[in-house]
Design an enzyme around this catalytic site. Sequence first.
Site, short mmCIF file in Angstrom:
data_model
loop_
_atom_site.label_atom_id
_atom_site.label_comp_id
_atom_site.label_asym_id
_atom_site.label_seq_id
_atom_site.Cartn_x
_atom_site.Cartn_y
_atom_site.Cartn_z
N PHE A 76 -66.34 29.23 -6.29
CA PHE A 76 -67.29 28.15 -6.56
C PHE A 76 -67.10 26.96 -5.62
CE2 PHE A 76 -63.75 26.30 -8.97
CZ PHE A 76 -63.89 24.96 -8.69
N LYS A 117 -71.74 38.31 -2.88
CA LYS A 117 -71.67 38.09 -4.35
C LYS A 117 -71.03 36.71 -4.53
CE LYS A 117 -69.52 37.90 -7.67
NZ LYS A 117 -69.50 36.62 -8.45
N CYS A 172 -58.88 24.54 -1.76
CA CYS A 172 -57.68 25.36 -1.56
C CYS A 172 -56.76 24.73 -0.53
CB CYS A 172 -58.05 26.77 -1.15
SG CYS A 172 -58.72 26.81 0.50
N GLU A 176 -51.08 26.52 -9.66
CA GLU A 176 -52.14 25.73 -9.03
C GLU A 176 -52.91 24.98 -10.13
OE1 GLU A 176 -55.57 28.00 -7.57
OE2 GLU A 176 -55.57 26.73 -5.78
N GLU A 212 -70.84 32.65 -9.68
CA GLU A 212 -71.96 32.51 -10.63
C GLU A 212 -72.14 31.06 -11.07
OE1 GLU A 212 -69.10 33.94 -10.90
OE2 GLU A 212 -68.25 33.89 -12.92
N SER A 222 -59.31 32.97 -6.81
CA SER A 222 -57.97 32.74 -7.38
C SER A 222 -57.07 33.96 -7.09
CB SER A 222 -58.09 32.49 -8.87
OG SER A 222 -58.74 33.59 -9.48
P1 NAD Z 1 -62.30 32.92 -9.17
O1 NAD Z 1 -61.20 33.82 -8.79
O2 NAD Z 1 -62.51 32.61 -10.60
O3 NAD Z 1 -63.71 33.52 -8.65
C1 NAD Z 1 -63.86 33.99 -7.33
C2 NAD Z 1 -64.87 35.14 -7.34
O4 NAD Z 1 -64.35 36.20 -8.12
C3 NAD Z 1 -66.20 34.74 -7.94
O5 NAD Z 1 -67.24 35.31 -7.18
C4 NAD Z 1 -66.13 35.33 -9.34
O6 NAD Z 1 -67.39 35.70 -9.85
C5 NAD Z 1 -65.27 36.55 -9.14
N1 NAD Z 1 -64.51 36.90 -10.36
C6 NAD Z 1 -64.09 36.04 -11.34
N2 NAD Z 1 -63.43 36.72 -12.29
C7 NAD Z 1 -63.42 38.02 -11.93
C8 NAD Z 1 -62.87 39.21 -12.50
N3 NAD Z 1 -62.20 39.20 -13.65
N4 NAD Z 1 -63.03 40.38 -11.83
C9 NAD Z 1 -63.69 40.41 -10.66
N5 NAD Z 1 -64.24 39.31 -10.07
C10 NAD Z 1 -64.10 38.14 -10.69
O7 NAD Z 1 -62.12 31.59 -8.29
P2 NAD Z 1 -62.94 30.23 -8.41
O8 NAD Z 1 -62.53 29.50 -9.64
O9 NAD Z 1 -64.39 30.47 -8.16
O10 NAD Z 1 -62.37 29.46 -7.12
C11 NAD Z 1 -61.21 28.68 -7.13
C12 NAD Z 1 -60.04 29.46 -6.59
O11 NAD Z 1 -60.30 29.91 -5.27
C13 NAD Z 1 -58.78 28.61 -6.47
O12 NAD Z 1 -57.68 29.37 -6.89
C14 NAD Z 1 -58.69 28.29 -4.99
O13 NAD Z 1 -57.40 28.01 -4.51
C15 NAD Z 1 -59.22 29.55 -4.41
N6 NAD Z 1 -59.68 29.35 -3.06
C16 NAD Z 1 -58.91 29.89 -2.05
C17 NAD Z 1 -59.30 29.70 -0.74
C18 NAD Z 1 -58.48 30.30 0.36
O14 NAD Z 1 -58.99 30.43 1.45
N7 NAD Z 1 -57.24 30.65 0.13
C19 NAD Z 1 -60.47 28.98 -0.45
C20 NAD Z 1 -61.22 28.47 -1.50
C21 NAD Z 1 -60.82 28.67 -2.81
#
Ligand code: NAD
Length: 501
Positions: A150, A174, A282, A384, A177, A227
């Site tokens: 997000f 994808k 991040c 985090e 959401e 994450s």
């Molecule tokens: P998230 O892991 O909740 O979601 C990321 C994606 O995974 C979304 O598209 C989501 O729909 C999908 N997803 C969520 N739950 C899932 C499941 N159970 N099974 C399969 N897919 C699933 O992350 P977020 O809250 O959207 O973003 C924040 C996180 O992203 C933080 O941990 C941040 O550090 C990390 N981040 C990392 C970087 C990097 O380059 N290392 C960059 C930006 C954000």
Amino acid sequence: MVRDITHFIAGRHVKGTSGRFGDVYNPATGEVQARTPLATTAEMRSAVEAALKAFPEWSAQNPQKRARVMFNFKALVEKNMDELAHMLSAEHGKVIADSKGDIQRGLEVIEFACGIPHLMKGEYTESAGTGIDVYSMRQPLGVVAGITPFNFPAMIPMWMFGVAIAAGNTFVCKPSEKDPSVPIRLAELMLEAGAPAGVLNVVHGDKEAVDAILKDPDIKAVSFVGSTAIAEYVYMTGTAHGKRIQAMGGAKNHAIIMPDADLDQVVDDLIGAGYGSAGERCMAIAVAVPVTDKLGDELVRRLKPRVEELKVSLPTDPAANYGPLVTREHRDKVKGYIDMGVKEGAELVVDGRNFRMQGYENGFFLGGSLFDHVKPTMRTYQEEIFGPVLQIARAKDFEEASSLPSKHQYGNGVAIYTRDGDAAREFASKVQVGMVGINVPIPVPLAYHTFGGWKRSAFGDVNQHGPEGVRFYTKIKTVTARWPTKGGAREGSSFVIPTMK
Ligand code: NAD
């Protein structure tokens, strides 16, 4: 009225059919403003089929023509910058100037991708053997997919589809959401820029859609950012299904502050990098590590009023330092970490938990918090937080300070503040973290370099954008060619492996 978001498949808006939806909030008011359809496996498959159909023609285009589409796209995004920034801000909650930064950092990857004719060039060796030439070429993989978080709804999709599509692949995105509108608008603009229908598809969803991507035999590579728990799952499941995977995860970025650092600059940078975008980055600085107690006392003395003065306001307020967090659930999770930090015995110097935005009491706002005397044994240090919370973990010397980021489970970014070139050089060389800033708080490499963390911040070996991005989205083929020469003698059958002896 609550708007229904659509998928974008084969160049057209397509309504979701699963009957399942995710809520998209207005983070400033707390109201639901739209519903994201959560795709079924069959809906995901229809996007993969559209991408498969588009692949032969798109990959056969000469790379200069694909680059021209990227040039057109860049111009269109710039033309629509205001609209995109407001759309992004309205769903994410980040302030307008920062929303433009999100889009601009993505556009910089598009600029890099405009150089694809040069980036795809192979290698050539004339006369590698008698009358034999050897050459290699980079070819696109086919249909590839990106799963995005997000927190950068413009930049991260562009990191992925910019390089992938320029290299000749077709793409299924994808997005998160929680803020799905910008990726859809970007797909419309790619179509307008000249990318044929099916080259960029956007399908919304949750685990079901992600699993459909990871198991689809026609998707050759998947790029994920989110994450750590999900990154690891995506890596394990995707590789088990024979796919090339890069999966970036969470972070806990430290800033080491040496006694000789320019403290005014340090304070400015910690405030910006710790609290900008409400800490939902991040590459945010989450932990400041002043070296010596004396420096720690002085740092806290200077930071405290700056954190208290942070202007938390509506994302559209030009004076706001940051706006609301993305969802109520995430805001409450961050608040929970502040409660936990207090219980664990860290000193809460500034408490942002009681901040209320007048007239917007249901919005997902949170004031800035500052913790001192945070210890590596605390859960709030090890995990985090991803919110407007800066932790101070004091160290007695350079060795102790440098060991903290190296020992931490995450290894995304790190910074050191010093005037001592020797200390900075040693730190940059030895620290077990993927991206290092020297007197720079958010060392996000520019588009023509490559982005990626170490340890539990990234799974897979090839990073995002830059030269590694091109390698991720292409495969190499090497041709050894011999042409019959006039009067050349035949060598007959050889049963020994050819060597250059
Ligand atoms: P998230 O892991 O909740 O979601 C990321 C994606 O995974 C979304 O598209 C989501 O729909 C999908 N997803 C969520 N739950 C899932 C499941 N159970 N099974 C399969 N897919 C699933 O992350 P977020 O809250 O959207 O973003 C924040 C996180 O992203 C933080 O941990 C941040 O550090 C990390 N981040 C990392 C970087 C990097 O380059 N290392 C960059 C930006 C954000």
